[in-house]
Design an enzyme around this catalytic site. Structure first.
Site, PDB file in Angstrom:
ATOM      1  N   LEU A 159       0.824  -1.214   0.000  1.00 21.50           N
ATOM      2  CA  LEU A 159       0.000   0.000   0.000  1.00 21.50           C
ATOM      3  C   LEU A 159       0.857   1.263   0.000  1.00 21.50           C
ATOM      4  CD1 LEU A 159      -2.757  -0.406   2.771  1.00 21.50           C
ATOM      5  CD2 LEU A 159      -3.106  -0.284   0.319  1.00 21.50           C
ATOM      6  N   SER A 160       2.036   1.168   0.581  1.00 24.21           N
ATOM      7  CA  SER A 160       2.852   2.341   0.866  1.00 24.21           C
ATOM      8  C   SER A 160       3.576   2.869  -0.373  1.00 24.21           C
ATOM      9  CB  SER A 160       3.875   1.990   1.958  1.00 24.21           C
ATOM     10  OG  SER A 160       5.027   2.814   1.872  1.00 24.21           O
TER      11      SER A 160
END
Lengths: 215, 222
Positions: free
Chosen positions: A10-11
């Protein structure tokens, strides 16, 4: 020996460093940590990185965090030439300027807009969205007149910015009003090595997460 | 021709660049942009820097913003040696890591302490913001514990990372906060003051101005 890379898909910062790793052909051992489940607080990881943030790179006995420092390190240590991170001080300064702009202004304003909604039960704040678009307009100006973030070659600035801006797009931010940004991102999607593999899935997941919270 | 620097002495980000130039024995044509009077919004400055941030460096055809990009540029371009910004790839990565930590961890946590007081009429910093900042300082303090007598990136001489973090640290102290809970940081700051050329003359003076301003605001709220 492969490099250990602690990350969460996600990052955006994690994906930025991975784009650089892909570009230099580094042998990466991916170690996924679910930050939402607190996996970064496990003693083994805190022993490596007391700040327990991702991404974290381990190269032999050297542990490094801060995604943009990781990208610059990978380019310097493993790049076959200096195109990803030019040695010339002026050219390098322009790359660095964009890395700090991405971190301290562009992605920062995005975080201010989305994180309260995603993690703290907050609602959409139009003022914060306006500030994000202001930063995107500055980026639009920086990109004018050349193919990539700084001139004619992909640099680590493109990696960092692509991870950020693709995440904005996935979260539903309208990039159409920033024509240089849109055109540059389309170029990243089409031409940046490793983009579809290491960046797209995580950006899509981030967007889905944000949209599920923003209603 | 000397590079031009648009700066504001009260701001630690401008002071990082000014101290770096002193440490390099580099002459700069310094022009003050008074942020308290919003001079950064004047059309002639926005024409130079559409983002209207301060500091901005103009060196020939290079217009450079972001204080940490400016200090690394000056060290690379004008350093007689690489002490301020070591060329060794691993050491440089450590310096860069500290610069990014300064930008997006330390700075953000510091702003969360002071901005509500300065800009939103709050009477004093929140406990939560102070704890978050203390956590970040502990990380730095612990790092110094592992390398006694060295600077933050483990080097024998100060680097631009030390300059940037020290200009912030003296601002923190001048605003009335204490490094007593972080004794290694306090000792490191003293080493920086003694060993970085121009530090006392530039950073402490500007920090004192910031400190006066912040304390006056705190007093007015109580």
């Amino acid at each position: 020996m492969p490099l250990d890379f602690y990350w969460m898909p996600l990052s955006a910062p994690c994906r930025a460093s991975l784009l650089t790793a892909k570009a230099v052909g580094a042998d990466i051992n991916l170690k996924e940590l679910n930050l939402l489940a607190g996996e970064q607080m496990k003693p083994d990881f805190v022993a490596i990185n007391p700040q327990h943030c991702v991404p974290t790179l381990v190269d032999g006995d050297f542990a490094l965090w801060e995604s943009r420092a990781i990208s610059s390190y990978l380019a310097s240590q493993y790049g076959k030439d200096d195109s990803l991170y030019p040695n010339d001080p002026k050219a390098r300064a322009n790359v660095d300027r964009l890395l700090y702009f991405d971190m301290g202004t562009l992605y920062h304003r995005f975080g201010e807009y989305v994180y309260p909604v995603m993690f703290r039960g907050g609602s959409i704040d139009e003022e914060k969205l306006t500030k994000l678009h202001e930063a995107l307009e500055w980026l639009d100006g920086f990109l004018a007149g050349h193919k990539w973030a700084v001139g004619d070659n992909i640099t680590v600035a493109d990696h960092s910015l692509a991870a950020s801006v693709s995440t904005f797009k996935a979260a539903g931010i309208d990039l159409e009003k920033h024509s240089n940004v849109s055109a540059w991102l389309a170029r990243c999607e089409g031409e940046m090595p490793g983009y579809a593999e290491v960046n797209t899935p995580g950006a899509v997941k981030f967007g889905e997460f944000f949209k599920s919270k923003s209603g | 021709m000397a590079p031009t620097l648009y700066s504001f002495l009260m701001s630690p980000y401008s002071r990082s660049v000014l101290v770096t130039a002193q440490a390099l024995d580099l002459e700069l044509d310094v022009r003050t942009i008074n942020l308290k009077q919003q001079e950064q919004l004047k059309p002639e400055y926005v024409a130079i820097n559409p983002q209207h941030t301060v500091p901005t460096l103009v060196d020939g055809d290079l217009v450079l913003t972001e204080s940490r990009a400016i200090v690394t540029y000056l060290a690379s371009r004008y350093g007689r040696d690489d002490a301020l910004y070591p060329k060794d790839v691993v050491t440089r990565a450590k310096v860069d890591g500290l610069l990014y930590f300064d930008c997006a961890t330390l700075c953000i946590r510091w702003r969360a302490v002071v901005h509500p007081v300065m800009k939103a009429g709050v009477s004093k910093p929140s406990e939560e913001s102070l704890e978050n900042l203390a956590e970040a300082l502990t990380w730095l303090d612990d790092k110094l514990q592992q390398q006694p007598g060295r600077y933050l990136a483990g080097t024998v001489q100060p680097t631009v990372a030390d300059i940037c973090l020290a200009t912030w640290a003296c601002t923190y102290e001048a605003a009335g906060f204490s490094l007593a809970q972080h004794p290694r940081l306090a000792a490191w700051l003293a080493r920086c003051r003694d060993n970085i050329k121009g530090f006392k003359e530039v950073s402490d003076v500007g920090a004192a101005q910031y400190g006066e301003m912040f304390k006056a605001i705190l007093k007015s709220r109580s």
